[in-house]
Enzyme design. Sequence first.
Site, PDB file in Angstrom:
ATOM      1  N   GLY A 218       9.370  10.340   1.231  1.00  0.00           N
ATOM      2  CA  GLY A 218       8.433  10.080   0.416  1.00  0.00           C
ATOM      3  C   GLY A 218       7.096  10.802   0.492  1.00  0.00           C
ATOM      4  N   GLY A 220       3.518  11.730   1.671  1.00  0.00           N
ATOM      5  CA  GLY A 220       2.311  11.182   2.677  1.00  0.00           C
ATOM      6  C   GLY A 220       2.638  11.721   3.977  1.00  0.00           C
ATOM      7  N   GLU A 241      14.026  12.240  -3.931  1.00  0.00           N
ATOM      8  CA  GLU A 241      13.264  12.335  -5.138  1.00  0.00           C
ATOM      9  C   GLU A 241      12.283  13.515  -5.392  1.00  0.00           C
ATOM     10  OE1 GLU A 241      10.900   8.601  -6.369  1.00  0.00           O
ATOM     11  OE2 GLU A 241       9.160   9.988  -6.670  1.00  0.00           O
ATOM     12  N   LEU A 316       0.347   0.964   1.729  1.00  0.00           N
ATOM     13  CA  LEU A 316      -1.019   0.800   2.030  1.00  0.00           C
ATOM     14  C   LEU A 316      -1.241  -0.409   2.979  1.00  0.00           C
ATOM     15  CD1 LEU A 316      -2.159   1.967  -1.533  1.00  0.00           C
ATOM     16  CD2 LEU A 316      -2.557   3.451   0.420  1.00  0.00           C
ATOM     17  N   GLY A 339       9.542   6.102  -6.656  1.00  0.00           N
ATOM     18  CA  GLY A 339      10.996   5.961  -6.351  1.00  0.00           C
ATOM     19  C   GLY A 339      11.306   4.982  -5.019  1.00  0.00           C
TER      20      GLY A 339
HETATM   21  N1  COA Z   1      -7.170  -0.958   2.519  1.00  0.00           N
HETATM   22  C1  COA Z   1      -7.885   0.124   2.362  1.00  0.00           C
HETATM   23  N2  COA Z   1      -7.829   1.460   2.252  1.00  0.00           N
HETATM   24  C2  COA Z   1      -6.585   1.995   2.512  1.00  0.00           C
HETATM   25  C3  COA Z   1      -5.740   1.133   3.147  1.00  0.00           C
HETATM   26  C4  COA Z   1      -5.937  -0.061   3.080  1.00  0.00           C
HETATM   27  N3  COA Z   1      -5.044  -1.080   3.654  1.00  0.00           N
HETATM   28  N4  COA Z   1      -4.713   2.014   3.320  1.00  0.00           N
HETATM   29  C5  COA Z   1      -4.793   3.196   3.208  1.00  0.00           C
HETATM   30  N5  COA Z   1      -6.025   3.217   2.582  1.00  0.00           N
HETATM   31  C6  COA Z   1      -6.942   4.390   2.182  1.00  0.00           C
HETATM   32  C7  COA Z   1      -7.156   5.444   3.129  1.00  0.00           C
HETATM   33  O1  COA Z   1      -8.028   5.258   3.835  1.00  0.00           O
HETATM   34  C8  COA Z   1      -7.245   6.759   2.264  1.00  0.00           C
HETATM   35  O2  COA Z   1      -8.442   6.735   1.763  1.00  0.00           O
HETATM   36  P1  COA Z   1      -9.280   8.152   1.481  1.00  0.00           P
HETATM   37  O3  COA Z   1      -8.453   8.827   0.318  1.00  0.00           O
HETATM   38  O4  COA Z   1     -10.608   7.841   1.117  1.00  0.00           O
HETATM   39  O5  COA Z   1      -8.970   8.628   2.704  1.00  0.00           O
HETATM   40  C9  COA Z   1      -6.092   6.397   0.905  1.00  0.00           C
HETATM   41  O6  COA Z   1      -6.051   5.065   1.008  1.00  0.00           O
HETATM   42  C10 COA Z   1      -4.685   6.907   1.014  1.00  0.00           C
HETATM   43  O7  COA Z   1      -4.128   6.433   2.109  1.00  0.00           O
HETATM   44  P2  COA Z   1      -3.176   7.317   3.049  1.00  0.00           P
HETATM   45  O8  COA Z   1      -2.811   6.522   4.321  1.00  0.00           O
HETATM   46  O9  COA Z   1      -3.745   8.709   3.242  1.00  0.00           O
HETATM   47  O10 COA Z   1      -1.979   7.482   2.022  1.00  0.00           O
HETATM   48  P3  COA Z   1      -1.002   8.322   1.923  1.00  0.00           P
HETATM   49  O11 COA Z   1      -1.252   9.833   1.511  1.00  0.00           O
HETATM   50  O12 COA Z   1      -0.007   8.522   3.198  1.00  0.00           O
HETATM   51  O13 COA Z   1      -0.112   7.996   0.751  1.00  0.00           O
HETATM   52  C11 COA Z   1       0.895   5.962  -0.435  1.00  0.00           C
HETATM   53  C12 COA Z   1       0.278   6.437   0.720  1.00  0.00           C
HETATM   54  C13 COA Z   1       1.305   4.649  -0.348  1.00  0.00           C
HETATM   55  C14 COA Z   1      -0.416   6.065  -1.502  1.00  0.00           C
HETATM   56  C15 COA Z   1       1.902   7.042  -1.100  1.00  0.00           C
HETATM   57  O14 COA Z   1       2.990   6.930  -0.256  1.00  0.00           O
HETATM   58  C16 COA Z   1       2.361   6.781  -2.669  1.00  0.00           C
HETATM   59  O15 COA Z   1       1.903   7.285  -3.479  1.00  0.00           O
HETATM   60  N6  COA Z   1       3.371   5.888  -2.521  1.00  0.00           N
HETATM   61  C17 COA Z   1       3.902   5.470  -3.916  1.00  0.00           C
HETATM   62  C18 COA Z   1       5.289   4.963  -3.781  1.00  0.00           C
HETATM   63  C19 COA Z   1       6.135   5.763  -3.050  1.00  0.00           C
HETATM   64  O16 COA Z   1       6.539   5.496  -2.051  1.00  0.00           O
HETATM   65  N7  COA Z   1       7.064   6.538  -3.825  1.00  0.00           N
HETATM   66  C20 COA Z   1       8.216   7.156  -3.395  1.00  0.00           C
HETATM   67  C21 COA Z   1       7.773   8.578  -3.058  1.00  0.00           C
HETATM   68  S1  COA Z   1       8.782   9.883  -3.634  1.00  0.00           S
END
Ligand code: COA
Length: 435
Positions: A218, A220, A241, A316, A339
Site C-alpha cells: 500500500g 506509505g 492496486e 493511523l 483498496g
Molecule cells: N494520531 C495523530 N496523528 C497521527 C497519527 C495518530 N495516531 N498517526 C499518524 N499521524 C500523523 C503523522 O504524524 C503524519 O503527520 P505529518 O504529515 O504532520 O507528519 C500524518 O498523520 C501521516 O502519518 P504517516 O504515518 O506518515 O502516514 P503514511 O504516509 O504512512 O500513510 C495512511 C498512512 C494510513 C494515511 C496511508 O496508508 C493511506 O492513505 N491509507 C489509505 C488506505 C489504504 O491503505 N489504501 C490502500 C493503499 S494502495
Amino acid sequence: MTDYQKMYQEKLATAEELSARIGDGWVIGTDAAAACPAALLTALAGRARQDAVKGVKIQTLLDVYPLEFYADQSLYGRITGLSWFSSSGARKAINGGWADYIPNYYRDTPAHILNNYDYDLFCAEVSPMDKHGYFSLGTVSSYSAAMIAKAKHIFVEVNDRQPRAVCGAQLHISQVDGILEYSHELPVLPAAKLDEISVTIGNLIAEQIPDGACIQLGIGAIPDATGMALKAKHDLGIHTEMFTDSMVELIECGAVNNSKKQIHRGQSVTTFAFGSQRIYDYVDDNPAIAILPVDYVNDPAVICRNDNMISINAALEVDLWGQACAESVGPSHMSGSGGQIDFVRGACQSRGGKSFIAFPSTAKGGTISKIKSILTPGAICTTSKNDVDYIVTEYGLAHLRGESLSSRAKQLIAIAHPDFRDELRFEAKKRGMLI
Ligand code: COA
C-alpha cells in the site's frame, strides 16, 4: 484507410480553447495521479477566476498536481472538487469545507460511476496516438472505462512523456472530441523516508513472506520498507492496486518474476502506477505489466485466486478490538479507504494468504500511541475487527484474526510502545478485556 493524422489535426486545440468549450454546471471526471490533465484544469481555473464559468464540478481520485480548485477556496462554487480518495490538496479543501468526498471501496468506484453519475466531460492525460489511432491511458486504468462510458464529451491531453501501457486502457481517436498537447515531466511521489523503525517493521513482515508469494504493497513508508526487505526472496509475484518504486526494484533485482502466480503468470498486475521516473520508464511499452480496471484488480474474488497472497498496508491507529483507522485523525479526513479492505479480504481468502497492517508504535515524536484503548472519537474504522488479520509495529506482530477480545488486547498491548503499555493494560482491565 482512415487518415488518423488528419482526424488528430482537426481535433487539436489549445488548453484555453478546450477549456472555453466547458459550460456552466458541467460535471467533469478525471482519474488518479498522472492521468489528471493538468494544463486543461489550469486553463479552466483561469476562466473561473475571470468569472467566465461557474457551477463546474470536478471529480478526482489521488490528486498529485497542485489543483487550484482545491488550493484556492475563492474558486468554490465556480469550480468545486469532489474526491474519491484525496491527497494533500483535496484533504485540505475537504476539511476546510470547500470540497466534497465520496466514501467508497476503491473496487466499487466503477459501479458507483455507472449507477450514480453522468459526466459532461471525461478528460485524461494520454500518451501519443499510435498508427491505429489509439491513445494509451498510460499509467492509469482504475475507473476510466466507467467514466468514458458515461461521458458526453472526451478531451485528451497528449504528453509525449506519458508511457504507453501495452496491456492497459486505450482510447480511440474516434471517441475523442478535443486534443491538446502538453509535454511535461510526470509527477513524482517523493521517496518515503526509511528510518530504523520502518526497516525493523519491514524485516518483521518479510520473515512471514514465503518465496513464491504474491504481494500487494500500500501507500506509505512501511509498505516501501517491506518492499526493500523482500529483495532476498525468490519467485515473488505482484498483484497490487498501486505499482510503486519498490516493486520495480524487486523486479530488477530478480526477487519478483511472477512465475508462481495462478492468474496473470509472468505479469505484474496493478490498476495504476505512481512513483518516480523509474516506474514510468518500466511501464513504457512493457508487456510484463498489466494496468487493468480497479473493479477487476481490487475484487477480493480475483485477488484470492493467487495463492500466498500477502497484503501490506498502513494505518493511523488501531483499537484493542483490532479496528484499524487509515483515513482520519479523529474526525479530520486524511484519505479514502482506497483498496485497503479489498486487499485485506482478498489476501485472507487466498490459500496461504496473510494481510498485514503495519505502523510505528507511536506518532508525533513518541507522544501519541497508535495502539489505543478505543479509537479517537470521530476516527473512521477502515478495516473492521472481523476483517483484520495481522497488526505489526517495531515491537512485533499480533495475529488477531479468529482471536478473542482478550487475546487481541493482550497481543496488541505487547506490541504497543513500552511507555503506553501500562495505560493500555489499565484501560483493558477496566473494560473486562483481560481474562
Ligand atoms: N494520531 C495523530 N496523528 C497521527 C497519527 C495518530 N495516531 N498517526 C499518524 N499521524 C500523523 C503523522 O504524524 C503524519 O503527520 P505529518 O504529515 O504532520 O507528519 C500524518 O498523520 C501521516 O502519518 P504517516 O504515518 O506518515 O502516514 P503514511 O504516509 O504512512 O500513510 C495512511 C498512512 C494510513 C494515511 C496511508 O496508508 C493511506 O492513505 N491509507 C489509505 C488506505 C489504504 O491503505 N489504501 C490502500 C493503499 S494502495
